[in-house]
Design a protein around this motif. Structure first.
Motif, PDB file in Angstrom:
ATOM      1  N   ALA A 242       0.829  -1.208   0.000  1.00 12.46           N
ATOM      2  CA  ALA A 242       0.000   0.000   0.000  1.00 12.46           C
ATOM      3  C   ALA A 242       0.863   1.258   0.000  1.00 12.46           C
ATOM      4  N   CYS A 243       1.945   1.266   0.780  1.00 15.38           N
ATOM      5  CA  CYS A 243       2.844   2.423   0.803  1.00 15.38           C
ATOM      6  C   CYS A 243       3.522   2.618  -0.548  1.00 15.38           C
TER       7      CYS A 243
ATOM      8  N   ARG B 140      -7.038   1.080  -1.317  1.00 14.47           N
ATOM      9  CA  ARG B 140      -7.799   0.777  -0.098  1.00 14.47           C
ATOM     10  C   ARG B 140      -7.217  -0.502   0.481  1.00 14.47           C
ATOM     11  N   ILE B 141      -6.853  -0.446   1.756  1.00 14.47           N
ATOM     12  CA  ILE B 141      -6.299  -1.618   2.434  1.00 14.47           C
ATOM     13  C   ILE B 141      -7.246  -1.994   3.552  1.00 14.47           C
TER      14      ILE B 141
ATOM     15  N   LEU C  94       2.118   4.776   6.219  1.00 17.92           N
ATOM     16  CA  LEU C  94       0.883   4.740   5.425  1.00 17.92           C
ATOM     17  C   LEU C  94       0.060   5.997   5.673  1.00 17.92           C
ATOM     18  N   HIS C  95      -0.092   6.384   6.940  1.00 16.94           N
ATOM     19  CA  HIS C  95      -0.853   7.591   7.277  1.00 16.94           C
ATOM     20  C   HIS C  95      -0.189   8.836   6.709  1.00 16.94           C
ATOM     21  N   GLU C  96       1.155   8.894   6.764  1.00 21.91           N
ATOM     22  CA  GLU C  96       1.870  10.045   6.205  1.00 21.91           C
ATOM     23  C   GLU C  96       1.620  10.179   4.704  1.00 21.91           C
TER      24      GLU C  96
ATOM     25  N   GLY D 174       4.400  -3.969  -6.435  1.00 23.93           N
ATOM     26  CA  GLY D 174       4.055  -2.565  -6.241  1.00 23.93           C
ATOM     27  C   GLY D 174       4.602  -1.665  -7.329  1.00 23.93           C
ATOM     28  N   TRP D 175       5.885  -1.802  -7.652  1.00 26.82           N
ATOM     29  CA  TRP D 175       6.437  -0.887  -8.654  1.00 26.82           C
ATOM     30  C   TRP D 175       5.852  -1.174 -10.033  1.00 26.82           C
TER      31      TRP D 175
END
Length: 514
Positions: free
Chosen positions: A18-19, A29-30, A114-116, A306-307
């Motif tokens: 997710a990050c 959305r996780i 994740l929040h950042e 991810g990438w």
């Protein structure tokens, strides 16, 4: 992407994925069925290769600051030393150490990141159905209050562990074996004759013992126990007796933070992709805990996928290039599973002749430096490769890891080249001596490549990790965002470099020459 990538499962693997996506402006959305982190996690070590990869999302330095540095892995038999593979002697990584840290703290660090990045974990959401009849998958989730929500995903990723609901709903086989091996584990306060910066594997005819530092005076302790004890929670006295029998001596255990027992299962999903749905981490593969490689292997899944998903979203990779995820990570997981299974079996040898042979091999390998040259990089996952042809040493080949810095643009004393985390990088390697015409060579490559990739100079050095990896002569390396080599070409062929980048944007898998 108009619809988000939906990640099911908020353990370390799901959080890293997710990050990765959020950092590259891909909506995510996780969702997780649990309401919080488990206090009884098994994963405690982050190896050097993963510290390299996690630099992409900016958490490696935080993990290194908050965790316990591990300088090496040592082996003993019947309380006699056999040898040590030293991580702090590795010169091909900016992270020549591992980090011992409880999984709960790893998850806290990742969730803060994740929040950042603007994300959040939606907890108490249970996946019950996946509809793949349309162009995009649709997952049905039931909340803790009984409400339901159908979420259309651009891609749906199962990061939901060994009992993955995503894998089951997609009807993907999860074949393998349950070994006749059981382990009991605990995190305990310790005092006495124990190193706080080494992972220790202690072999005896009665069974094995592993010790791994989590804090200055806290160790993860894993002991082999007879089959049939799964689910039990041994007391302090049990672990103290085993440590006294199998360990180096003089170790006293204090309070246990938890304890449990489990069977060793080795299973791999038949495939890691089904249309626009993917499996990562334990949802895709589970392996022996020997070597502490399981979570690290899952984190490599997350970075690999991810990438590529982000590159598709930005139009820098053809959607067909996502097929490389299954090919690359399936083979990589199989290789790690083989090595951890072998280490498990080595710890359960009982016959004197077998024990003598094992001990002699390890002692001899330590004496001639094989433990350091071969085993230390393998433990640290620095031998990670997507090249199907095995090789022992030498310059990197297509698919091999390149010793570069991923993410932030710092060169760590001038020894390291920093490559882009969200684009292909054309790395100009001048070798041991930069030619006088190098600026014209670079200009020609820049003109040919244009905006297809970022063109960067590698530090010119007479020796060091890049010279060892790329050679002493001028070359151009096309490097993927995850730091694996796609192609190595002559510096005098700028059009060939541009063509290699164009091919990489269609299929990122390496194309090794036979």
């Amino acid at each position: 992407m108009n619809e988000p990538v939906v990640v099911v499962g908020a353990g370390p693997v799901g959080l890293v994925l997710a990050c990765e996506l959020l950092q590259q402006d891909v909506p995510v959305r996780i969702l997780d069925s649990s309401r919080g982190h488990s206090a009884h996690s098994r994963a405690t070590v982050i190896w050097p290769r993963l510290l390299e990869l996690l630099q992409r999302i900016g958490v490696s330095d935080v993990l290194a600051e908050e965790g316990q540095h591990i300088q090496g892995v040592t082996y003993s038999s019947n309380q006699m030393p056999l040898g040590t593979a030293w991580l702090n002697r590795l010169d091909s990584t900016p992270y020549p150490f591992a980090v011992g840290i409880p999984q709960t703290r790893t998850e806290d660090i990742l969730e803060r990141r994740l929040h950042e990045l603007g994300g959040k974990v939606e907890r108490g959401c249970t996946l019950t159905e996946i509809d793949t009849s349309g162009r995009l998958p649709v997952g049905r989730f039931v909340g803790s209050d009984g409400s339901t929500e159908d979420i259309t995903a651009s891609y749906l990723v199962g990061a939901d562990g060994a009992h993955s609901t995503v894998r089951k709903l997609l009807d993907i086989p999860f074949d393998g074996d349950q070994l006749s091996v059981c382990f009991a584990i605990t995190d305990a306060e310790v005092s006495g004759n124990i190193a706080s910066d080494l992972v220790s594997y202690c072999y005896t005819p009665q069974g094995s013992l592993a010790l791994g530092p989590l804090e200055a005076h806290v160790q993860r302790i894993a002991v082999s126990v007879p089959p049939g004890t799964q689910g039990e929670s041994p007391e302090r006295e049990f672990f103290q007796r085993i440590v006294a029998e199998r360990g180096p001596g003089g170790i006293e255990l204090g309070e246990l933070r938890f304890s449990t027992t489990f069977h060793v299962n080795i299973r791999t999903a038949a495939h890691f992709q089904s249309g626009r749905c993917f499996l990562v981490g334990d949802a895709a593969h589970i392996m022996s805990p020997a070597g502490a490689q399981g979570m690290n292997t899952g984190l490599q899944d997350a970075v690999n996928l991810g990438w590529k998903l982000a590159a598709v979203a930005r139009g820098q990779l053809a959607e067909s290039g996502l097929r490389s995820y299954d090919v690359e990570r399936h083979a990589a997981a199989h290789a790690v599973t083989r090595s951890t299974s072998l280490q498990t079996r080595w710890g359960f040898l009982r016959h004197p002749a077998q024990i003598a042979l094992r001990d002699g091999i390890v002692r001899g390998a330590d004496r001639v430096g094989v433990l350091q040259r071969r085993l230390a990089p393998k433990i640290g996952q620095l031998d990670a490769t997507y090249n199907p042809v095995p090789v022992s040493r030498g310059e990197v080949r297509p698919g091999d890891r390149v010793p570069v810095v991923l993410g932030e643009r710092h060169q760590l004393g001038g020894r390291w080249a920093g490559v882009s985390r969200d684009r292909w990088t054309v790395l100009m390697h001048a070798g041991r001596r930069r030619p006088d015409t190098w600026h014209r060579t670079k200009a020609a490559v820049c003109a040919a490549v244009g905006d297809l990739a970022e063109v960067l100079d590698a530090p010119s050095q007479s020796h060091g990790p890049l010279v060892d990896a790329l050679g002493t002569r001028p070359v151009v390396a096309v490097v993927r965002p995850d730091g694996h080599l796609y192609r190595k070409l002559g510096a005098d062929a700028p059009e060939a470099v541009a063509e290699a980048v164009r091919q990489a944007r269609v299929d990122p898998s390496p194309t090794p020459k036979p």
